[in-house]
Design a protein around this motif. Structure first.
Motif, mmCIF file in Angstrom:
data_model
loop_
_atom_site.group_PDB
_atom_site.id
_atom_site.type_symbol
_atom_site.label_atom_id
_atom_site.label_comp_id
_atom_site.label_asym_id
_atom_site.label_seq_id
_atom_site.Cartn_x
_atom_site.Cartn_y
_atom_site.Cartn_z
ATOM 1 N N THR A 28 39.143 51.602 37.914
ATOM 2 C CA THR A 28 38.407 50.374 38.186
ATOM 3 C C THR A 28 39.396 49.213 38.206
ATOM 4 O OG1 THR A 28 36.477 51.256 37.048
ATOM 5 C CG2 THR A 28 36.527 48.881 37.409
ATOM 6 N N PRO A 29 39.400 48.449 39.289
ATOM 7 C CA PRO A 29 40.352 47.337 39.368
ATOM 8 C C PRO A 29 39.989 46.243 38.370
ATOM 9 C CG PRO A 29 38.797 47.241 41.170
ATOM 10 C CD PRO A 29 38.530 48.525 40.433
ATOM 11 N N ARG A 30 40.957 45.379 38.091
ATOM 12 C CA ARG A 30 40.676 44.221 37.242
ATOM 13 C C ARG A 30 39.791 43.272 38.025
ATOM 14 N NH1 ARG A 30 43.279 42.766 32.577
ATOM 15 N NH2 ARG A 30 44.947 44.151 32.004
ATOM 16 N N LEU A 31 38.641 43.028 37.486
ATOM 17 C CA LEU A 31 37.699 42.122 38.128
ATOM 18 C C LEU A 31 37.504 40.919 37.215
ATOM 19 C CD1 LEU A 31 35.207 44.840 39.363
ATOM 20 C CD2 LEU A 31 36.777 43.526 40.774
ATOM 21 N N PRO A 32 37.141 39.777 37.779
ATOM 22 C CA PRO A 32 36.989 38.576 36.948
ATOM 23 C C PRO A 32 35.903 38.758 35.887
ATOM 24 C CG PRO A 32 36.661 38.079 39.292
ATOM 25 C CD PRO A 32 36.852 39.548 39.176
ATOM 26 N N ALA A 33 36.047 38.026 34.799
ATOM 27 C CA ALA A 33 35.032 38.063 33.741
ATOM 28 C C ALA A 33 33.680 37.713 34.339
ATOM 29 C CB ALA A 33 35.396 37.074 32.640
ATOM 30 N N GLY A 34 32.652 38.390 33.877
ATOM 31 C CA GLY A 34 31.308 38.098 34.333
ATOM 32 C C GLY A 34 30.906 38.783 35.627
ATOM 33 N N TRP A 35 31.730 39.668 36.160
ATOM 34 C CA TRP A 35 31.381 40.347 37.413
ATOM 35 C C TRP A 35 30.201 41.282 37.192
ATOM 36 C CZ3 TRP A 35 31.316 45.543 38.636
ATOM 37 C CH2 TRP A 35 31.856 46.413 37.683
ATOM 38 N N SER A 36 29.439 41.515 38.259
ATOM 39 C CA SER A 36 28.334 42.467 38.151
ATOM 40 C C SER A 36 28.262 43.411 39.342
ATOM 41 C CB SER A 36 26.998 41.743 37.983
ATOM 42 O OG SER A 36 26.751 40.904 39.079
ATOM 43 N N HIS A 37 28.846 43.050 40.479
ATOM 44 C CA HIS A 37 28.795 43.901 41.671
ATOM 45 C C HIS A 37 30.045 43.654 42.501
ATOM 46 C CE1 HIS A 37 27.016 46.002 45.120
ATOM 47 N NE2 HIS A 37 27.537 45.032 45.852
ATOM 48 N N ALA A 38 30.651 44.752 42.969
ATOM 49 C CA ALA A 38 31.827 44.627 43.835
ATOM 50 C C ALA A 38 31.867 45.808 44.790
ATOM 51 C CB ALA A 38 33.112 44.589 43.007
ATOM 52 N N ALA A 39 32.234 45.543 46.030
ATOM 53 C CA ALA A 39 32.441 46.607 47.024
ATOM 54 C C ALA A 39 33.891 46.503 47.464
ATOM 55 C CB ALA A 39 31.503 46.436 48.201
ATOM 56 N N ILE A 40 34.615 47.614 47.359
ATOM 57 C CA ILE A 40 36.043 47.618 47.638
ATOM 58 C C ILE A 40 36.355 48.741 48.618
ATOM 59 C CG2 ILE A 40 38.335 47.885 46.624
ATOM 60 C CD1 ILE A 40 37.078 46.845 43.995
ATOM 61 N N ASN A 41 37.091 48.420 49.675
ATOM 62 C CA ASN A 41 37.495 49.430 50.654
ATOM 63 C C ASN A 41 38.813 50.045 50.215
ATOM 64 O OD1 ASN A 41 35.274 48.911 52.340
ATOM 65 N ND2 ASN A 41 36.312 47.146 53.197
#
Length: 139
Positions: A28-41
């Motif tokens: 899992t990539p480092r995502l900003p604090a508070g993230w809830s949904h991400a789509a990554i290619n």
């Protein structure tokens, strides 16, 4: 609308998703604090894929899905693949062991069912569980 899928694309996505196991998914990539949904290619075994990450507090669990409430208040039901890699606080687990109010991070490949579910037990909930087990009650 976040989860719109065209039927003919959905069938192709399920075939592709079956070809990618949880072991092949990048960390899992480092995502900003508070993230809830991400789509990554990403590219896995020379094939492009879209990884969809969702994070939220577990509301309900069935034999093949879990419903989470994301930080923005939206509620999503996530289908979970029968062979999904499920962990609770880093330990192997089954979907039936996931409980309401725990925090789940799911990973879907190309719109298919989640192939990875990582659950953490918030400290306040862990303390409540410990108090109940000392009293001899179960949650």
């Amino acid at each position: 609308m976040r989860k719109l899928v065209i039927p003919c694309v959905a069938a192709a996505a399920l075939v592709l998703a079956a070809a990618v196991s949880a072991a092949q998914i990048p960390r899992t990539p480092r995502l900003p604090a508070g993230w809830s949904h991400a789509a990554i290619n990403v590219v896995i075994r020379r094939q492009p894929h879209t990884l969809t990450y969702d994070r939220g507090r577990v509301q309900t669990v069935t034999a093949s899905s879990l419903t989470i409430r994301e930080q923005d208040g939206s509620v999503w039901t996530i289908d979970v693949a029968p062979n999904a890699n499920i962990t609770i606080d880093g330990r192997p687990a089954s979907l039936s062991q996931v409980r309401r109010l725990e925090i789940a991070v799911t990973v879907e490949v190309d719109g298919g069912a989640a192939v990875s579910v990582k659950v953490t037990i918030p400290p306040a909930l862990a303390a409540q569980i410990a108090r109940q087990s000392r009293r001899g009650t179960r949650r």
